[in-house]
Design an enzyme around this catalytic site. Sequence first.
Site, PDB file in Angstrom:
ATOM      1  N   TYR A  27       0.844  -1.209   0.000  1.00  0.00           N
ATOM      2  CA  TYR A  27       0.000   0.000   0.000  1.00  0.00           C
ATOM      3  C   TYR A  27       0.879   1.260   0.000  1.00  0.00           C
ATOM      4  O   TYR A  27       0.604   2.230  -0.705  1.00  0.00           O
ATOM      5  CB  TYR A  27      -0.928  -0.009   1.217  1.00  0.00           C
ATOM      6  N   GLN A 131      -3.467  18.466   6.018  1.00  0.00           N
ATOM      7  CA  GLN A 131      -3.918  18.214   4.643  1.00  0.00           C
ATOM      8  C   GLN A 131      -5.409  17.912   4.648  1.00  0.00           C
ATOM      9  O   GLN A 131      -5.883  17.078   5.418  1.00  0.00           O
ATOM     10  CB  GLN A 131      -3.135  17.025   4.058  1.00  0.00           C
ATOM     11  N   TYR A 133      -8.773  16.513   2.823  1.00  0.00           N
ATOM     12  CA  TYR A 133      -9.646  15.876   1.839  1.00  0.00           C
ATOM     13  C   TYR A 133     -11.040  16.334   2.228  1.00  0.00           C
ATOM     14  O   TYR A 133     -11.392  16.321   3.413  1.00  0.00           O
ATOM     15  CB  TYR A 133      -9.536  14.350   1.907  1.00  0.00           C
ATOM     16  N   THR A 159      -5.604  19.078  -1.050  1.00  0.00           N
ATOM     17  CA  THR A 159      -5.182  18.162  -2.126  1.00  0.00           C
ATOM     18  C   THR A 159      -6.235  18.151  -3.231  1.00  0.00           C
ATOM     19  O   THR A 159      -7.416  17.938  -2.967  1.00  0.00           O
ATOM     20  CB  THR A 159      -4.992  16.741  -1.555  1.00  0.00           C
ATOM     21  N   LYS A 258      -2.207  21.247  -3.339  1.00  0.00           N
ATOM     22  CA  LYS A 258      -1.291  20.122  -3.593  1.00  0.00           C
ATOM     23  C   LYS A 258      -1.790  19.249  -4.743  1.00  0.00           C
ATOM     24  O   LYS A 258      -2.944  18.821  -4.751  1.00  0.00           O
ATOM     25  CB  LYS A 258      -1.175  19.261  -2.323  1.00  0.00           C
ATOM     26  N   HIS A 282       1.622  12.883  -6.852  1.00  0.00           N
ATOM     27  CA  HIS A 282       1.100  12.050  -5.755  1.00  0.00           C
ATOM     28  C   HIS A 282       1.958  10.780  -5.590  1.00  0.00           C
ATOM     29  O   HIS A 282       1.447   9.702  -5.280  1.00  0.00           O
ATOM     30  CB  HIS A 282      -0.365  11.681  -6.039  1.00  0.00           C
ATOM     31  N   ARG A 285       1.003   7.557  -7.526  1.00  0.00           N
ATOM     32  CA  ARG A 285      -0.031   6.696  -6.929  1.00  0.00           C
ATOM     33  C   ARG A 285      -1.413   6.925  -7.518  1.00  0.00           C
ATOM     34  O   ARG A 285      -2.335   6.186  -7.234  1.00  0.00           O
ATOM     35  CB  ARG A 285      -0.107   6.964  -5.415  1.00  0.00           C
TER      36      ARG A 285
HETATM   37  C1  LIG Z   1       0.974   5.615   1.985  1.00  0.00           C
HETATM   38  C2  LIG Z   1       0.706   6.958   1.373  1.00  0.00           C
HETATM   39  C3  LIG Z   1      -0.477   7.623   1.683  1.00  0.00           C
HETATM   40  C4  LIG Z   1      -0.724   8.889   1.150  1.00  0.00           C
HETATM   41  N1  LIG Z   1      -1.845   9.573   1.542  1.00  0.00           N
HETATM   42  C5  LIG Z   1      -2.041  10.840   1.102  1.00  0.00           C
HETATM   43  C6  LIG Z   1      -3.141  11.612   1.587  1.00  0.00           C
HETATM   44  O1  LIG Z   1      -3.933  11.165   2.422  1.00  0.00           O
HETATM   45  N2  LIG Z   1      -3.266  12.883   1.113  1.00  0.00           N
HETATM   46  C7  LIG Z   1      -2.400  13.427   0.205  1.00  0.00           C
HETATM   47  O2  LIG Z   1      -2.546  14.570  -0.194  1.00  0.00           O
HETATM   48  N3  LIG Z   1      -1.357  12.706  -0.269  1.00  0.00           N
HETATM   49  C8  LIG Z   1      -1.156  11.446   0.171  1.00  0.00           C
HETATM   50  N4  LIG Z   1      -0.063  10.736  -0.283  1.00  0.00           N
HETATM   51  C9  LIG Z   1       0.870  11.378  -1.232  1.00  0.00           C
HETATM   52  C10 LIG Z   1       2.003  12.102  -0.491  1.00  0.00           C
HETATM   53  O3  LIG Z   1       1.520  13.215   0.200  1.00  0.00           O
HETATM   54  C11 LIG Z   1       3.104  12.579  -1.448  1.00  0.00           C
HETATM   55  O4  LIG Z   1       2.540  13.418  -2.435  1.00  0.00           O
HETATM   56  C12 LIG Z   1       3.846  11.435  -2.136  1.00  0.00           C
HETATM   57  O5  LIG Z   1       3.973  10.330  -1.269  1.00  0.00           O
HETATM   58  C13 LIG Z   1       5.213  11.896  -2.581  1.00  0.00           C
HETATM   59  O6  LIG Z   1       5.908  10.876  -3.203  1.00  0.00           O
HETATM   60  P1  LIG Z   1       7.014   9.963  -2.475  1.00  0.00           P
HETATM   61  O7  LIG Z   1       6.244   9.006  -1.605  1.00  0.00           O
HETATM   62  O8  LIG Z   1       7.664   9.272  -3.596  1.00  0.00           O
HETATM   63  O9  LIG Z   1       7.904  10.876  -1.691  1.00  0.00           O
HETATM   64  C14 LIG Z   1       0.191   9.468   0.249  1.00  0.00           C
HETATM   65  C15 LIG Z   1       1.374   8.786  -0.063  1.00  0.00           C
HETATM   66  C16 LIG Z   1       1.647   7.555   0.498  1.00  0.00           C
HETATM   67  C17 LIG Z   1       2.944   6.875   0.163  1.00  0.00           C
END
Ligand SMILES: Cc1cc2nc3c(=O)[nH]c(=O)nc-3n(C[C@H](O)[C@H](O)[C@H](O)COP(=O)(O)O)c2cc1C
Length: 384
Positions: A27, A131, A133, A159, A258, A282, A285
């Site tokens: 995940y 952050q 949502y 976001t 973001k 992101h 993802r």
């Molecule tokens: C497990 C996980 C959960 C995340 N959940 C959120 C979230 O709830 N809200 C959000 O804006 N970004 C979320 N992100 C994105 C991160 O804020 C960020 O943009 C991203 O992880 C950056 O890339 P990196 O993991 O390669 O450093 C999530 C990332 C991961 C890895």
Amino acid sequence: MADAPFGDYDEARAKARRYLPRALFDYIDRGTEGERALAALRQGFDAVRIVPRVLRPVAAPDIGTTLMGRRYASPFIIAPTALAGLVRHDGEVKMGRAAGQAGIPFCAATQSSTSIGDIAAGASGAELWFQLYVWRDRAETWALLDKVAAEGVETLVLTVDTPASPKKVHNLRNGFGIPLRPSWRLGVDLMRHPAWTIGVMGRYLAATGLPAYANYPVGVATSVTSVLSDPRFALDTQLSLRFVGEVRRRWAGKLILKGILHPDDAQAAFAAGCDAVVISSHGGRNHDSAVTPLEVCADIRAAVGPGATLIADSGVRRGSDAAKLLARGADAVMLGRAPLFGLAAGGDAGAARMIALLEEELRAFLVFSGISRLGDLARAEMRA
Ligand SMILES: Cc1cc2nc3c(=O)[nH]c(=O)nc-3n(C[C@H](O)[C@H](O)[C@H](O)COP(=O)(O)O)c2cc1C
């Protein structure tokens, strides 16, 4: 013999992989669809190289950063990550403490398993961002913002790059989702990772019960295994610029958008009164065919001018990755997976260690390049 501490991202990730149940590791670690966006992030950073200068002695380069009027020890910010509290017991508080120790901000997620109030209490001294949502029920969303502001949070990160739930086959195969459904596969996964099962899940069960989305009102998201009971708290994914304007009117502190990848969207954010944007895919993802932040950073800087605050993230695994984003015009860099794997590998000390290692690598990049401060990176000669 005690396990040696990790020395870089890859080693922290390897430790995290051993410690976490596979469903949770995947995940965190993986991308979406065919994971092309994730691969493009790595390839993009690796393809850019600097032409170093010599005979310019730089003993101790300055990586201090001024962001939106405040001085920080380094250009890093811990990114919001949902359910960081599952990585370690009280993971979000530990992340806050690591950020406080490093002198950088920690952005807590709406979907945290510890409420913003409890994070603030447990990680006092840390600069917390929040952050958002957005919930379908606007009145409840505004009430959440009031609560966040009352905890002393001054910076809100909205976001805007998640207009749908991304396809992640690995989560389906591993049986990972919210609500989390018990399965044989998950049971075997937990048994294979007893340190996590006892040290994290066991501690939650003994103390407060199964973790839940703690920023949601009591009874709405009672635990990670229960269905969201009230449609008012489903996420509103269809956000508009008008809505950004509404948030701007209601939030007195700093507002950051973001998930920006287009110069016009960045300009629109600043025109709507935002204080900064996060150039982000992101972490690869969400949108598997999206450009990388590194590809668009310079265009966005050119569009918004030198005074606008730009933060970038996605795929940063090394200090040199961060340096390349800074060279293309970012003022600061958010870290998602890196501190999460540090946290998994060694709790708050592990998250702090990961940040310190990235800072050390960033300093080394500057020393080897003959650059004494981050501000000079933009003038360095880069080849791609
Ligand atoms: C497990 C996980 C959960 C995340 N959940 C959120 C979230 O709830 N809200 C959000 O804006 N970004 C979320 N992100 C994105 C991160 O804020 C960020 O943009 C991203 O992880 C950056 O890339 P990196 O993991 O390669 O450093 C999530 C990332 C991961 C890895």
